[in-house]
Design an enzyme around this catalytic site. Structure first.
Site, PDB file in Angstrom:
ATOM      1  N   ASP A 125     -76.253  -7.783  21.456  1.00 11.33           N
ATOM      2  CA  ASP A 125     -75.106  -7.799  20.548  1.00 11.33           C
ATOM      3  C   ASP A 125     -74.200  -6.574  20.764  1.00 11.33           C
ATOM      4  O   ASP A 125     -74.474  -5.753  21.652  1.00 11.33           O
ATOM      5  CB  ASP A 125     -75.658  -7.857  19.107  1.00 11.33           C
ATOM      6  CG  ASP A 125     -74.763  -8.645  18.153  1.00 11.33           C
ATOM      7  OD1 ASP A 125     -73.572  -8.817  18.443  1.00 11.33           O
ATOM      8  OD2 ASP A 125     -75.278  -9.072  17.094  1.00 11.33           O
ATOM      9  N   ASP A 182     -68.637 -15.353  14.950  1.00 10.96           N
ATOM     10  CA  ASP A 182     -69.790 -16.136  14.474  1.00 10.96           C
ATOM     11  C   ASP A 182     -69.351 -17.489  13.910  1.00 10.96           C
ATOM     12  O   ASP A 182     -68.373 -17.590  13.168  1.00 10.96           O
ATOM     13  CB  ASP A 182     -70.534 -15.383  13.362  1.00 10.96           C
ATOM     14  CG  ASP A 182     -71.305 -14.191  13.891  1.00 10.96           C
ATOM     15  OD1 ASP A 182     -71.152 -13.853  15.087  1.00 10.96           O
ATOM     16  OD2 ASP A 182     -72.049 -13.585  13.097  1.00 10.96           O
TER      17      ASP A 182
HETATM   18  C1  GLA Z   1     -73.679 -10.638  15.075  1.00 14.12           C
HETATM   19  C2  GLA Z   1     -73.922 -11.830  15.993  1.00 14.12           C
HETATM   20  C3  GLA Z   1     -74.715 -12.879  15.250  1.00 14.12           C
HETATM   21  C4  GLA Z   1     -76.029 -12.289  14.771  1.00 14.12           C
HETATM   22  C5  GLA Z   1     -75.763 -11.069  13.908  1.00 14.12           C
HETATM   23  C6  GLA Z   1     -77.041 -10.318  13.584  1.00 14.12           C
HETATM   24  O1  GLA Z   1     -72.827 -10.972  14.044  1.00 14.12           O
HETATM   25  O2  GLA Z   1     -72.711 -12.338  16.445  1.00 14.12           O
HETATM   26  O3  GLA Z   1     -74.952 -13.997  16.076  1.00 14.12           O
HETATM   27  O4  GLA Z   1     -76.810 -11.944  15.897  1.00 14.12           O
HETATM   28  O5  GLA Z   1     -74.913 -10.148  14.558  1.00 14.12           O
HETATM   29  O6  GLA Z   1     -76.805  -9.193  12.816  1.00 14.12           O
END
Ligand code: GLA
Length: 374
Positions: A125, A182
Site C-alpha cells: 500500500d 477504494d
Molecule cells: C488502503 C487500500 C485498501 C486497504 C486499506 C487498508 O485504503 O487502498 O485496499 O488495503 O488501505 O488500510
C-alpha cells in the site's frame, strides 16, 4: 509464470477492515474449500491491513500476539494444507493506513520475513510515504527485495492509480496494480471505477501483469452487511461480469462463510470465470457507435480461441433497453456466420450474421461469447 492469468482469491478488507484474527482466516479458508471457490480458481487468501503488532520486535514485523497467537508461519501452513495460497499486506510508507509499522527502510528484512513465513502474495500500500519520495523507487525497492528471496511471491501494488502505475509497475516487478481509489459497495462507485476509469487501460494488461480496479464487492449487500450501501443482484452481475471482461484480478471481498445462493452462483459462474482466465489475457475495451460513457455501453475482448467476449451493459435507468453488437465492432466481416452464446441468460449458441440484439434491464448486463464459424 506468476499470474499468467488474473489472480483470484479473497481479501479481508472489504468486509472486516481491521477486525481480523486467525479464527476468521481459518474459517474463511475452510469456507473457500467447502463452497467450491478454491476449485473454481480462487486460490489466494490475503490478510489485509492490521495484522501486525504495534511495534517491530528485534527489527522485524510481528503479528498481533492476541489476534494471531499461532504466528503467521503456522497460519500460512494451515492455509497451504487446504490447497490455498497465502497473502499478506504491508505498505511503502513508514506506517500502514491503519497506523501499524510498515516497510519503508525495512524492505529487505520484511521480504525475507514474508518468504520465511511462506507468504505467496504481498499487497503493498501507499499510506505514510515520506514527503518527496519517488513512488517508482519505493515500489522498485520492495520488488527487488521480493525477487531476492527464494520464494515466488506475487507483488500487488496499491498506490490507488495516483502516479499512473500502469506505465511503470510491471517494470518494478509488480504482477498487478490498483488503478483507482477504494471501491465502495455502490453502483456509483462500480460504474466509475470499473467503467469510466478503465476505458483507456486495456493496452497495459497481459499475462503476468494486470490492471486492478480493486476487490469485488459482490455479496456485501447481503444479510449482516454493515452499512456501505449494497447493490441489487443486477448490479452485482454487471460488476462481476465487467471485472471478468477486464481481465481484472478477482479478489472476493464478502464474507464467504455466509454467502447467499445468488452470490455463490455469480462468483462461481464458469462462463464468466473462463473469460476472466482466458490465456490470451486481453482486457476489454469499449466498442460500438458510442465508444463513450453512456446509458448503453458495449465492451469486448478477443479470446485465445478466436472468439470474442462481449458485454452489453445497460447503465441507464430504463428497463428493457434494446442493445446490440455489430460484427464490424469485432472486426468481423458482416456476412461472417458466428455462433452467439448468451452466457448471462444461458441461451444456447445460435448462428447469426451481421449483429446480435437483445433487451437488457436497467443496470444489468448480457455477456456473450461470439465465435466465428470456419
Ligand atoms: C488502503 C487500500 C485498501 C486497504 C486499506 C487498508 O485504503 O487502498 O485496499 O488495503 O488501505 O488500510
Amino acid at each position: 509464470m506468476i499470474a499468467a492469468t488474473p489472480p483470484m482469491g479473497w481479501n479481508s478488507w472489504n468486509t472486516f477492515g481491521p477486525n481480523i484474527d486467525e479464527g476468521l482466516i481459518l474459517e474463511t479458508a475452510d469456507a473457500m474449500v467447502a463452497s467450491g471457490l478454491r476449485d473454481a480458481g480462487y486460490k489466494y487468501l490475503v490478510i489485509d491491513d492490521a495484522w501486525m503488532a504495534p511495534e517491530r520486535v528485534g527489527g522485524r514485523l510481528m503479528p498481533d500476539p492476541d489476534r494471531f497467537a499461532m504466528g503467521i508461519a503456522a497460519l500460512a501452513a494451515e492455509v497451504h494444507d487446504l490447497g490455498l495460497l497465502f497473502g499478506i499486506y504491508s505498505c511503502a510508507g513508514t506506517h500502514t493506513c491503519e497506523g501499524f509499522p510498515a516497510s519503508y527502510g525495512y524492505e529487505d528484512v520484511d521480504a525475507r520475513t514474508f518468504a520465511e513465513w511462506g507468504v505467496d502474495f504481498l499487497k503493498y500500500d501507499y499510506c505514510y510515504a515520506i514527503a518527496g519520495a519517488d513512488p517508482v523507487q519505493l515500489y522498485r525497492r520492495m520488488g527487488q527485495a521480493l525477487r531476492q528471496t527464494d520464494r515466488e511471491i506475487l507483488y500487488s501494488v496499491c498506490e490507488w492509480g495516483a502516479h499512473k502505475p500502469w506505465e511503470w509497475a510491471a517494470s518494478v516487478g509488480a504482477h498487478m496494480w490498483r488503478t483507482t481509489e477504494d471501491i465502495l459497495d455502490t453502483w456509483e462507485s462500480v460504474s466509475r471505477i470499473g467503467f469510466d476509469l478503465q476505458a483507456d487501460l486495456h493496452p497495459y494488461a497481459g499475462p503476468g501483469h494486470w490492471n486492478d480496479p480493486d476487490m469485488l464487492v459482490v455479496g456485501m449487500g447481503g444479510e449482516g452487511h454493515v452499512g456501505r450501501g449494497g447493490m441489487t443482484d443486477a448490479e452485482y452481475r454487471s460488476h462481476f461480469s465487467q471485472w471478468c471482461l477486464l481481465a481484472s484480478p478477482l479478489m472476493i471481498g464478502c464474507d464467504v462463510r455466509s454467502m447467499s445462493d445468488s452470490t455463490k452462483n455469480l462468483l462461481l459462474d464458469p462462463g464468466l470465470i473462463a473469460i476472466n482466465q482466458d490465456p490470451l489475457g486481453r482486457q476489454a475495451y469499449r466498442v460500438g457507435v458510442a465508444k463513450d460513457h453512456g446509458p448503453a455501453e458495449t465492451w469486448a475482448r478477443p479470446l485465445a480461441d478466436g472468439a470474442w467476449a462481449v458485454g452489453l451493459f445497460n447503465m441507464g435507468d430504463e428497463d428493457g433497453r434494446l442493445m446490440s453488437v455489430g460484427w464490424e465492432d469485432l472486426g468481423l466481416r458482416l456476412d461472417q456466420p458466428a455462433g452467439v452464446e448468451n452466457i448471462t441468460t444461458g441461451e444456447a449458441a445460435e448462428s447469426l450474421v451481421g449483429s446480435y440484439a437483445t433487451n437488457v434491464d436497467s443496470h444489468d448486463v448480457n455477456v456473450l461469447r461470439v465465435t466465428p464459424e470456419l
